[in-house]
Design a protein around this motif. Structure first.
Motif, PDB file in Angstrom:
ATOM      1  N   THR A  28      -2.678  12.138  -2.455  1.00  0.00           N
ATOM      2  CA  THR A  28      -3.718  11.956  -3.382  1.00  0.00           C
ATOM      3  C   THR A  28      -4.962  10.278  -4.136  1.00  0.00           C
ATOM      4  OG1 THR A  28      -2.419  12.107  -5.619  1.00  0.00           O
ATOM      5  CG2 THR A  28      -2.082  13.915  -4.952  1.00  0.00           C
ATOM      6  N   GLY A  29      -4.633   9.694  -3.121  1.00  0.00           N
ATOM      7  CA  GLY A  29      -5.356   8.462  -3.436  1.00  0.00           C
ATOM      8  C   GLY A  29      -4.530   7.082  -3.108  1.00  0.00           C
ATOM      9  N   PRO A  30      -4.657   6.271  -3.200  1.00  0.00           N
ATOM     10  CA  PRO A  30      -3.619   5.337  -2.961  1.00  0.00           C
ATOM     11  C   PRO A  30      -2.950   4.585  -4.820  1.00  0.00           C
ATOM     12  CG  PRO A  30      -6.061   4.495  -2.893  1.00  0.00           C
ATOM     13  CD  PRO A  30      -6.109   5.867  -2.805  1.00  0.00           C
ATOM     14  N   VAL A  31      -1.914   4.827  -4.361  1.00  0.00           N
ATOM     15  CA  VAL A  31      -1.020   4.452  -5.985  1.00  0.00           C
ATOM     16  C   VAL A  31      -0.939   2.552  -6.144  1.00  0.00           C
ATOM     17  CG1 VAL A  31       1.164   4.816  -7.653  1.00  0.00           C
ATOM     18  CG2 VAL A  31       0.113   6.643  -5.550  1.00  0.00           C
ATOM     19  N   ASN A  83      -2.480  -0.655  -4.169  1.00  0.00           N
ATOM     20  CA  ASN A  83      -3.859  -0.549  -3.792  1.00  0.00           C
ATOM     21  C   ASN A  83      -3.577  -2.356  -2.605  1.00  0.00           C
ATOM     22  OD1 ASN A  83      -6.210  -0.465  -1.604  1.00  0.00           O
ATOM     23  ND2 ASN A  83      -7.220  -0.049  -3.024  1.00  0.00           N
ATOM     24  N   ASP A  89       3.992   2.343   2.297  1.00  0.00           N
ATOM     25  CA  ASP A  89       3.390   2.947   3.706  1.00  0.00           C
ATOM     26  C   ASP A  89       2.906   1.423   4.176  1.00  0.00           C
ATOM     27  OD1 ASP A  89       3.320   5.477   2.792  1.00  0.00           O
ATOM     28  OD2 ASP A  89       1.558   5.406   2.152  1.00  0.00           O
ATOM     29  N   HIS A 115       0.839  -1.421   0.057  1.00  0.00           N
ATOM     30  CA  HIS A 115      -0.224  -0.158   0.172  1.00  0.00           C
ATOM     31  C   HIS A 115       1.070   0.764   0.570  1.00  0.00           C
ATOM     32  CE1 HIS A 115      -3.535   2.142   0.974  1.00  0.00           C
ATOM     33  NE2 HIS A 115      -2.770   3.002   1.721  1.00  0.00           N
ATOM     34  N   ASP A 166      -5.648   1.846 -11.046  1.00  0.00           N
ATOM     35  CA  ASP A 166      -7.221   2.398 -10.162  1.00  0.00           C
ATOM     36  C   ASP A 166      -6.458   1.247  -8.022  1.00  0.00           C
ATOM     37  OD1 ASP A 166      -8.598   2.502 -11.543  1.00  0.00           O
ATOM     38  OD2 ASP A 166      -9.342   1.146 -11.695  1.00  0.00           O
ATOM     39  N   GLY A 167      -4.910   1.240  -8.183  1.00  0.00           N
ATOM     40  CA  GLY A 167      -3.958   0.658  -7.222  1.00  0.00           C
ATOM     41  C   GLY A 167      -3.803  -1.403  -7.274  1.00  0.00           C
ATOM     42  N   ASP A 219       0.518   5.793  -0.907  1.00  0.00           N
ATOM     43  CA  ASP A 219      -0.680   6.616  -1.239  1.00  0.00           C
ATOM     44  C   ASP A 219       0.415   8.150  -0.574  1.00  0.00           C
ATOM     45  OD1 ASP A 219      -2.176   8.766  -1.422  1.00  0.00           O
ATOM     46  OD2 ASP A 219      -4.159   7.253   0.178  1.00  0.00           O
TER      47      ASP A 219
END
Length: 629
Positions: free
Chosen positions: A30-33, A35, A71, A25, A212-213, A27
């Motif tokens: 700006t949102g998860p790169v 996921n 992360d 994970h 979408d990650g 991020d």
């Protein structure tokens, strides 16, 4: 054993795994790169990674290579695994010489006697003196030196981010051959991020699509990826119709317009043909020529006995060439051969030293250059304000497209329409540059390396748009997939003239190799100091430019070949049956009571069993086809 970068502890290792990542994970705010992403690299893997610009391809590569910490989640590496990386941001120490940057402190006689090192140097840096200082080289030359340094290393896992940038067609072909030979002969894994679809098809045994990650995984190279993606979209029915139609058109090109690029079982070919049965031809050539002639007349650009010299250097000589309405011409050639000079003659930017260039009265030429400097003057304007200055354009199919429709077709969102031009990414600026050129309504379009900064989906959209653009098209590109896809005739700039290539890019590559082998290509050699040490090395080691290695497998006898062919046909029949059973189960699941979880679970169990059997059959099919050669 596995060594976790996150904990430093060892974990049990599954056989053949070199590197794995679990529940990644990341991020950037700006949102998860990434996921909850889980992936792995095994011995023998050659993986091509695709996805839209900004999807996270380069980020995932950096995380797997240990250059960026996630992360959450962990990356594990088999003990003793050596990793080599070519990142887009990698720079070579500018104080080193070319030889030092590639082979380090190894003595000349040591690396000169190593066939692999000689092959890499002759393939990537044949024009660079070994004692040249890296800081004096261009950015593209430095990039080739950095790639050579990675390939010279003895690595188990190699990560390459856009390795074909700054390589010409012959260089890309050499790199694909080198990587295939290396990862066929040796154990190890390769992960490549690239938008070069021909290159993807040549080297990849698997394709990862990042979006979408997440990562979707496909077997095979680009052609197989397109087929599986279309099939997946059709079965799941979750992708909008416009995107499905575009990918079906891409599939139609792969099956009809170009030679088969990857070996596929017959049932896959049948599935592809069924999907594209009602797809019209890529281009209506007759209609395109008719519309182009109406806009241009019969005279476009004609070169009559043209010669161009720069001082004592003659670049083009006695050149006769006629460009007609609706022609789609691809131009190939070595660096310095005269491609750019030819384009400047066509656009009127350059006058010939001798002869004359005749341009039709109605001709309006526009060029998409490699640079984006023409957008600098409008850097503070919003995208929507820029395109509002233009009117609609009419395509050869009769469709009229407004500027906003063109923006949508090229992937611009409503938010990006409000963005100042100067704040767009490189890929977005490239797309806007192309739209501005098209909206200016030229009838002759010159594209100079148009694939820079565009991902594979945007390239497909660009090609789809150009298919119905009614005008004359001249393209210079090292992207051979695009060259074959949007041009109908290819020419090479050779010895000051234009040579027609009926066999296309393959003929050009073969011709270049013959010329180089004969010593007449004009390409420099990898020299040391004032002496041409590389020429001496090649004389002592005539195999310096490697050719694809023989498999070393003994030839099959007649009876053995018949037995293999029989087993191969049986495997194909069973795979076709599995395909039929799988589709039937999918249909039954759709009709089944969705509240009956036990019944749905039985269907899923049957599907998993069929998928497992199919995977084993495909692996055996590949083994059998290799035996047959």
């Amino acid at each position: 054993m596995w060594r976790s970068r996150g904990t430093g502890r060892d974990y049990p290792c599954r056989v053949a795994h070199l590197l794995g990542a679990e529940a990644l994970h990341l991020d950037f705010g700006t949102g998860p790169v990434l996921n909850n992403m889980t992936v792995g690299l095994d011995d023998g893997d050659r993986i091509g990674m695709v996805g839209t610009n900004g999807a996270g391809k380069s980020t995932l590569l950096k995380v797997l290579a240990g250059r960026v910490e996630p992360d959450d989640g962990r990356v594990t590496v088999a003990r003793g695994t050596r990793i080599g990386v070519l990142d887009q941001s990698d720079h070579v120490d500018e104080s080193l010489t070319v030889a030092q940057a590639i082979v380090g402190d190894r003595d000349e006689h040591e690396w000169a006697g190593d066939p692999r090192v000689r092959d890499i140097m002759s393939g990537l840096v044949p024009d660079l003196p070994a004692d040249a200082v890296v800081g004096d080289l261009s950015g593209g030359q430095q990039r080739r030196v950095a790639l050579a340094h990675v390939l010279v290393g003895d690595h188990d896992v190699v990560f390459l981010d856009e390795p074909t940038n700054h390589l010409d067609v012959e260089g890309v072909t050499w790199l694909a051959d080198h990587l295939k030979r290396r990862w066929t002969a040796n154990k190890g894994a390769l992960l490549v991020v690239t938008h070069d679809r021909w290159f993807l098809d040549e080297i990849s045994t698997k394709t990862w699509e990042v979006h979408d990650g997440e990562v979707d995984m496909y077997e095979g190279g680009y052609a197989a990826y397109v087929l599986q993606r279309v099939e997946r979209d059709r079965i799941a029915a979750v992708t909008e119709q416009r995107r499905q139609n575009l990918m079906r058109k891409e599939l139609a090109w792969l099956r009809r317009g170009a030679p088969a690029r990857t070996s596929k079982p017959k049932f896959r070919i049948d599935a592809a043909n069924a999907l594209i049965a009602d797809v019209p031809p890529i281009r209506d050539t007759v209609k395109l020529h008719r519309m182009a002639a109406a806009r241009l007349g019969k005279d476009v650009v004609e070169l009559v006995n043209v010669g161009v010299s720069y001082g004592d250097k003659e670049v083009l000589r006695h050149l006769d060439f006629n460009i007609g309405p609706g022609d789609r011409i691809g131009i190939l050639g070595e660096n310095g051969a005269g491609k750019s000079t030819f384009l400047r003659l066509v656009t009127g930017e350059q006058e010939p030293t001798s002869g004359r260039v005749k341009t039709g009265m109605t001709v309006r030429v526009e060029q998409l250059s490699q640079q984006l400097a023409e957008l600098d003057d409008i850097a503070d304007e919003r995208v929507s304000a820029v395109v509002k200055r233009y009117a609609s354009i009419k395509l050869s199919d009769g469709q009229e497209m407004t500027p906003s429709q063109l923006l949508e077709r090229m992937g611009f969102t409503s938010i990006q329409l409000k963005t100042p031009v100067g704040r767009l990414s490189g890929g977005q600026r490239r797309r806007l540059q192309l739209l501005v050129v098209l909206l200016s309504e030229p009838n002759v379009l010159v594209l100079d390396e148009p694939t820079n900064d565009l991902d594979t989906d945007m390239l497909a959209a660009l090609e789809d748009l150009l298919d119905s653009w009614p005008g004359t098209l001249i393209v210079v590109s090292h992207d051979r997939y695009l060259m074959e896809r949007i041009t109908d005739q290819q020419y090479a700039v050779v010895d000051g003239g234009l040579r027609h290539l009926p066999g296309g890019v393959d003929e050009y590559v073969a011709m270049s190799r013959e010329r180089r082998a004969a010593g007449s290509s004009g390409i420099g050699t990898f020299g040391v100091g004032g002496d041409d040490a590389a020429a001496t090395v090649r004389a002592a080691f005539p195999d310096a430019v490697a050719t694809p290695a023989s498999s070393g497998e003994p030839e099959l006898s007649g009876a053995e070949r018949r037995a293999v062919e029989k087993e191969l046909k049986a495997a194909e029949r069973r795979m076709a049956k599995i395909q039929e059973l799988t589709e039937g189960l999918h249909n039954e699941m759709v009709m089944h009571d969705q509240s009956d979880f036990a019944g749905l679970a039985r269907y899923m169990k049957e599907l998993q069993a069929l998928e497992g059997e199919n995977a084993e059959l495909e692996e055996r099919w590949l083994e059998l086809t290799e035996q047959l050669g």
